[in-house]
Design an enzyme around this catalytic site. Sequence first.
Site, PDB file in Angstrom:
ATOM      1  N   LYS A  27       0.829  -1.219   0.000  1.00  0.00           N
ATOM      2  CA  LYS A  27       0.000   0.000   0.000  1.00  0.00           C
ATOM      3  C   LYS A  27       0.856   1.258   0.000  1.00  0.00           C
ATOM      4  O   LYS A  27       0.458   2.300  -0.527  1.00  0.00           O
ATOM      5  CB  LYS A  27      -0.969   0.003   1.184  1.00  0.00           C
ATOM      6  CG  LYS A  27      -2.297  -0.611   0.840  1.00  0.00           C
ATOM      7  CD  LYS A  27      -2.289  -2.094   0.755  1.00  0.00           C
ATOM      8  CE  LYS A  27      -2.700  -2.791  -0.436  1.00  0.00           C
ATOM      9  NZ  LYS A  27      -2.591  -4.248  -0.355  1.00  0.00           N
TER      10      LYS A  27
ATOM     11  N   GLY B 132      -4.308 -13.093 -12.253  1.00  0.00           N
ATOM     12  CA  GLY B 132      -5.129 -11.870 -12.222  1.00  0.00           C
ATOM     13  C   GLY B 132      -5.851 -11.702 -10.904  1.00  0.00           C
ATOM     14  O   GLY B 132      -6.964 -11.179 -10.856  1.00  0.00           O
TER      15      GLY B 132
ATOM     16  N   ILE C 115      -3.283  -9.500  -5.641  1.00  0.00           N
ATOM     17  CA  ILE C 115      -1.870  -9.177  -5.391  1.00  0.00           C
ATOM     18  C   ILE C 115      -1.172  -8.837  -6.709  1.00  0.00           C
ATOM     19  O   ILE C 115      -0.457  -7.838  -6.819  1.00  0.00           O
ATOM     20  CB  ILE C 115      -1.165 -10.329  -4.637  1.00  0.00           C
ATOM     21  CG1 ILE C 115      -1.759 -10.470  -3.228  1.00  0.00           C
ATOM     22  CG2 ILE C 115       0.345 -10.094  -4.557  1.00  0.00           C
ATOM     23  CD1 ILE C 115      -1.208 -11.616  -2.396  1.00  0.00           C
TER      24      ILE C 115
ATOM     25  N   GLU D 118      -4.154 -14.439 -17.096  1.00  0.00           N
ATOM     26  CA  GLU D 118      -5.022 -15.145 -16.136  1.00  0.00           C
ATOM     27  C   GLU D 118      -5.639 -16.360 -16.846  1.00  0.00           C
ATOM     28  O   GLU D 118      -6.126 -16.253 -17.965  1.00  0.00           O
ATOM     29  CB  GLU D 118      -6.105 -14.179 -15.630  1.00  0.00           C
ATOM     30  CG  GLU D 118      -7.243 -14.816 -14.872  1.00  0.00           C
ATOM     31  CD  GLU D 118      -6.816 -15.593 -13.629  1.00  0.00           C
ATOM     32  OE1 GLU D 118      -6.135 -15.031 -12.779  1.00  0.00           O
ATOM     33  OE2 GLU D 118      -7.171 -16.794 -13.552  1.00  0.00           O
TER      34      GLU D 118
ATOM     35  N   ARG E 121      -1.734 -18.238  -2.682  1.00  0.00           N
ATOM     36  CA  ARG E 121      -0.922 -18.529  -1.499  1.00  0.00           C
ATOM     37  C   ARG E 121      -1.347 -19.837  -0.860  1.00  0.00           C
ATOM     38  O   ARG E 121      -2.491 -20.264  -0.994  1.00  0.00           O
ATOM     39  CB  ARG E 121      -1.030 -17.361  -0.500  1.00  0.00           C
ATOM     40  CG  ARG E 121      -0.471 -16.067  -1.082  1.00  0.00           C
ATOM     41  CD  ARG E 121      -0.516 -14.923  -0.095  1.00  0.00           C
ATOM     42  NE  ARG E 121       0.325 -15.118   1.079  1.00  0.00           N
ATOM     43  CZ  ARG E 121       1.628 -14.870   1.117  1.00  0.00           C
ATOM     44  NH1 ARG E 121       2.263 -14.418   0.053  1.00  0.00           N
ATOM     45  NH2 ARG E 121       2.317 -15.060   2.229  1.00  0.00           N
TER      46      ARG E 121
ATOM     47  N   ASP F 110      -4.372 -17.057   7.987  1.00  0.00           N
ATOM     48  CA  ASP F 110      -4.207 -17.716   6.686  1.00  0.00           C
ATOM     49  C   ASP F 110      -4.080 -19.231   6.812  1.00  0.00           C
ATOM     50  O   ASP F 110      -4.528 -19.966   5.936  1.00  0.00           O
ATOM     51  CB  ASP F 110      -2.946 -17.180   5.978  1.00  0.00           C
ATOM     52  CG  ASP F 110      -3.146 -15.800   5.370  1.00  0.00           C
ATOM     53  OD1 ASP F 110      -4.200 -15.181   5.634  1.00  0.00           O
ATOM     54  OD2 ASP F 110      -2.255 -15.342   4.640  1.00  0.00           O
TER      55      ASP F 110
ATOM     56  N   ALA G   2      -5.772 -10.074   6.256  1.00  0.00           N
ATOM     57  CA  ALA G   2      -5.238  -9.687   7.554  1.00  0.00           C
ATOM     58  C   ALA G   2      -6.339  -9.453   8.592  1.00  0.00           C
ATOM     59  O   ALA G   2      -6.230  -9.886   9.744  1.00  0.00           O
ATOM     60  CB  ALA G   2      -4.392  -8.424   7.395  1.00  0.00           C
TER      61      ALA G   2
ATOM     62  N   HIS H  34     -22.542  15.751   2.925  1.00  0.00           N
ATOM     63  CA  HIS H  34     -22.453  16.201   1.528  1.00  0.00           C
ATOM     64  C   HIS H  34     -21.317  17.196   1.385  1.00  0.00           C
ATOM     65  O   HIS H  34     -21.154  18.039   2.256  1.00  0.00           O
ATOM     66  CB  HIS H  34     -23.774  16.859   1.122  1.00  0.00           C
ATOM     67  CG  HIS H  34     -23.756  17.385  -0.279  1.00  0.00           C
ATOM     68  ND1 HIS H  34     -23.812  16.550  -1.370  1.00  0.00           N
ATOM     69  CD2 HIS H  34     -23.663  18.660  -0.767  1.00  0.00           C
ATOM     70  CE1 HIS H  34     -23.772  17.289  -2.479  1.00  0.00           C
ATOM     71  NE2 HIS H  34     -23.678  18.563  -2.143  1.00  0.00           N
TER      72      HIS H  34
HETATM   73  P1  FAD Z   1       1.199 -13.945   8.566  1.00  0.00           P
HETATM   74  O1  FAD Z   1       1.028 -12.501   8.452  1.00  0.00           O
HETATM   75  O2  FAD Z   1       1.607 -14.717   7.361  1.00  0.00           O
HETATM   76  O3  FAD Z   1       2.238 -14.189   9.729  1.00  0.00           O
HETATM   77  C1  FAD Z   1       2.702 -15.432  10.053  1.00  0.00           C
HETATM   78  C2  FAD Z   1       3.982 -15.291  10.829  1.00  0.00           C
HETATM   79  O4  FAD Z   1       4.325 -16.577  11.339  1.00  0.00           O
HETATM   80  C3  FAD Z   1       5.170 -14.844   9.997  1.00  0.00           C
HETATM   81  O5  FAD Z   1       5.796 -13.752  10.618  1.00  0.00           O
HETATM   82  C4  FAD Z   1       6.087 -16.064   9.961  1.00  0.00           C
HETATM   83  O6  FAD Z   1       7.450 -15.701   9.945  1.00  0.00           O
HETATM   84  C5  FAD Z   1       5.714 -16.758  11.258  1.00  0.00           C
HETATM   85  N1  FAD Z   1       5.974 -18.196  11.263  1.00  0.00           N
HETATM   86  C6  FAD Z   1       5.631 -19.119  10.330  1.00  0.00           C
HETATM   87  N2  FAD Z   1       6.009 -20.347  10.721  1.00  0.00           N
HETATM   88  C7  FAD Z   1       6.601 -20.210  11.935  1.00  0.00           C
HETATM   89  C8  FAD Z   1       7.172 -21.109  12.848  1.00  0.00           C
HETATM   90  N3  FAD Z   1       7.235 -22.410  12.618  1.00  0.00           N
HETATM   91  N4  FAD Z   1       7.684 -20.617  13.998  1.00  0.00           N
HETATM   92  C9  FAD Z   1       7.639 -19.281  14.267  1.00  0.00           C
HETATM   93  N5  FAD Z   1       7.102 -18.390  13.433  1.00  0.00           N
HETATM   94  C10 FAD Z   1       6.588 -18.841  12.282  1.00  0.00           C
HETATM   95  N6  FAD Z   1      -4.396  -8.780   3.392  1.00  0.00           N
HETATM   96  C11 FAD Z   1      -5.270  -7.796   3.635  1.00  0.00           C
HETATM   97  O7  FAD Z   1      -6.183  -7.971   4.438  1.00  0.00           O
HETATM   98  N7  FAD Z   1      -5.170  -6.580   2.992  1.00  0.00           N
HETATM   99  C12 FAD Z   1      -4.203  -6.339   2.084  1.00  0.00           C
HETATM  100  O8  FAD Z   1      -4.143  -5.253   1.530  1.00  0.00           O
HETATM  101  C13 FAD Z   1      -3.269  -7.362   1.811  1.00  0.00           C
HETATM  102  N8  FAD Z   1      -2.267  -7.158   0.924  1.00  0.00           N
HETATM  103  C14 FAD Z   1      -1.358  -8.145   0.710  1.00  0.00           C
HETATM  104  C15 FAD Z   1      -0.335  -7.904  -0.206  1.00  0.00           C
HETATM  105  C16 FAD Z   1       0.615  -8.877  -0.452  1.00  0.00           C
HETATM  106  C17 FAD Z   1       1.712  -8.602  -1.434  1.00  0.00           C
HETATM  107  C18 FAD Z   1       0.537 -10.114   0.257  1.00  0.00           C
HETATM  108  C19 FAD Z   1       1.570 -11.170   0.028  1.00  0.00           C
HETATM  109  C20 FAD Z   1      -0.473 -10.362   1.151  1.00  0.00           C
HETATM  110  C21 FAD Z   1      -1.438  -9.375   1.386  1.00  0.00           C
HETATM  111  N9  FAD Z   1      -2.488  -9.583   2.269  1.00  0.00           N
HETATM  112  C22 FAD Z   1      -3.394  -8.589   2.498  1.00  0.00           C
HETATM  113  C23 FAD Z   1      -2.670 -10.862   2.977  1.00  0.00           C
HETATM  114  C24 FAD Z   1      -2.170 -10.739   4.415  1.00  0.00           C
HETATM  115  O9  FAD Z   1      -0.812 -10.407   4.399  1.00  0.00           O
HETATM  116  C25 FAD Z   1      -2.399 -12.054   5.142  1.00  0.00           C
HETATM  117  O10 FAD Z   1      -3.744 -12.438   5.042  1.00  0.00           O
HETATM  118  C26 FAD Z   1      -2.043 -11.897   6.621  1.00  0.00           C
HETATM  119  O11 FAD Z   1      -0.703 -11.509   6.779  1.00  0.00           O
HETATM  120  C27 FAD Z   1      -2.283 -13.215   7.364  1.00  0.00           C
HETATM  121  O12 FAD Z   1      -1.966 -13.042   8.697  1.00  0.00           O
HETATM  122  P2  FAD Z   1      -1.506 -14.257   9.610  1.00  0.00           P
HETATM  123  O13 FAD Z   1      -1.394 -13.696  10.982  1.00  0.00           O
HETATM  124  O14 FAD Z   1      -2.396 -15.399   9.377  1.00  0.00           O
HETATM  125  O15 FAD Z   1      -0.081 -14.696   9.091  1.00  0.00           O
END
Ligand code: FAD
Length: 470
Positions: free
Chosen positions: A51, A181, A184, A203, A272, A312, A320, A444
């Site tokens: 962003k 498509g 991301i 796509e 993903r 995720d 997020a 407005h």
């Molecule tokens: P994550 O954010 O993936 O965090 C998981 C963490 O766990 C990581 O830090 C990793 O290092 C750690 N981890 C993994 N395995 C282990 C382990 N065995 N031991 C210790 N630590 C570990 N979502 C939105 O809502 N809005 C957006 O605009 C958006 N834009 C995005 C843009 C891009 C380019 C990408 C790639 C993703 C985007 N997303 C967006 C998706 C969003 O990033 C994810 O949905 C979100 O980060 C998921 O959160 P999470 O807490 O499940 O895991």
Amino acid sequence: MDKKQLVIIGAGPGGYAAAFLASDLGLKVTLIDNEKYPGGVCLYRGCIPSKALLHVAKVISESEEAKNFGVEFSKPKIDLKKMRSWKDEVVSKLTSGLGQISKFRKIEYIKGGAKFINSDTLEILKDDKSTENINFENAIIATGSHPVRIPSLTIDSSRVLDSTSALNIEDIPKSMLVIGGGYIGLELGTVYATLGTKVTVAEMLPGILNGADDDLVAVLQKRVKSLFESVLVETKVISLEESKSGIKVIFEDNKSQRTEKLFDKVLISIGRKPNSKNLGLENTKVEIDEKGFIKVDNQLRTTDKNIFAIGDVAGEPMLAHKASHEGRAAAEVIAGHKSAFEPKAIPAVVFTDPEIAWCGLTENEAKEKNIEISVAKFPWAASGRSLTLGRTDGLTKLIIDPKSERILGMGIVGPGAGDLIAEGVLAIEMGANATDIKLSIHPHPTLSETIMESAEVFFGQSTHMYKPKK
Ligand code: FAD
């Protein structure tokens, strides 16, 4: 060995939100992540850096469009190094801030990788390769996801990027192919195209942004026609091969016709996958489904009763805000509250230009599930605010239950759609009907009025659009 009350593996928006609330609720929390500070993919390699770059793209395109209002800027000079460091600064401010908040809340933060040894023991692998075993009463798995890789498209070349390397903006390539498509690919494609790269999107499916309604996507598609070199749908990328001058790409269309084209860079963005492997889940009773998502119930509890999973790694949509809300629900359940994760609407936003946002029921979904709906649309060309912004290419629509007149869904395309959609989420969660939205006074001139006027359209009474009810 002392048992930790709550251990959270992964400090992304799911893990840190869970940790912070659990601590506020009086639990002793241990948060484990490979990074120095909390943040996860979202802050380090996802939502936030993308962003920040999209904001740069917006400034560039708005300054170009200003000539329509009689203000002409010269061509912008792009300092990539400065752009990168600004983006990195945003990330580091946020992540170190989260580190501080974590400390204030007296959360024990362990930097390392965690793996289950059994249903109540984790092994932590530290950076110095030493290991430590910890016992726990409850654990939350919040390990997130990683980009999908297809073996046939995996070549070892610095010209082939994934979303993480694309965010580094090493250079502005002359041409780039974005494979996929989805949101991301389109967001990153927008950044590169605005900086001057000729971007082609390929796509496999019949349309981009699978899941979003066609009328919303059509508005975006019209605009990206001038931004992108081309958007190829029903087109499969068969192979990638590095040559001296770029990546040779072979495409196959829906008639099995093959074509070849050379690109400076290729960004692979085809989805993903959950991080559920290499976690030692086989040493627990935690089950995963065929896609690798950890199976959870509506309290985010896995099939191993003291282990929870969120974000995720626990299923779609991989967003997020869904991760954070699941994290907060899991924290409450572990603290003994009668909580569950049962949202009526999870918003989705695509931060392209224009933005697309939707929540609740979509028209596509209603068709698939044979749900009777009324759709009330208000085109932004009839909005005073959109005219003052020089952006009439928007649309707001409400998906309404024709009998109860309840709001079931909302879809918006246009600049700022991502901020506007929150009203739809609130309306759906509160069980609002079209009259509630129609009678709520919207300021407005704002784009939020398009939501109120959509409700007026439902009754055939829109002030700014003559469309009598049939
Ligand atoms: P994550 O954010 O993936 O965090 C998981 C963490 O766990 C990581 O830090 C990793 O290092 C750690 N981890 C993994 N395995 C282990 C382990 N065995 N031991 C210790 N630590 C570990 N979502 C939105 O809502 N809005 C957006 O605009 C958006 N834009 C995005 C843009 C891009 C380019 C990408 C790639 C993703 C985007 N997303 C967006 C998706 C969003 O990033 C994810 O949905 C979100 O980060 C998921 O959160 P999470 O807490 O499940 O895991």
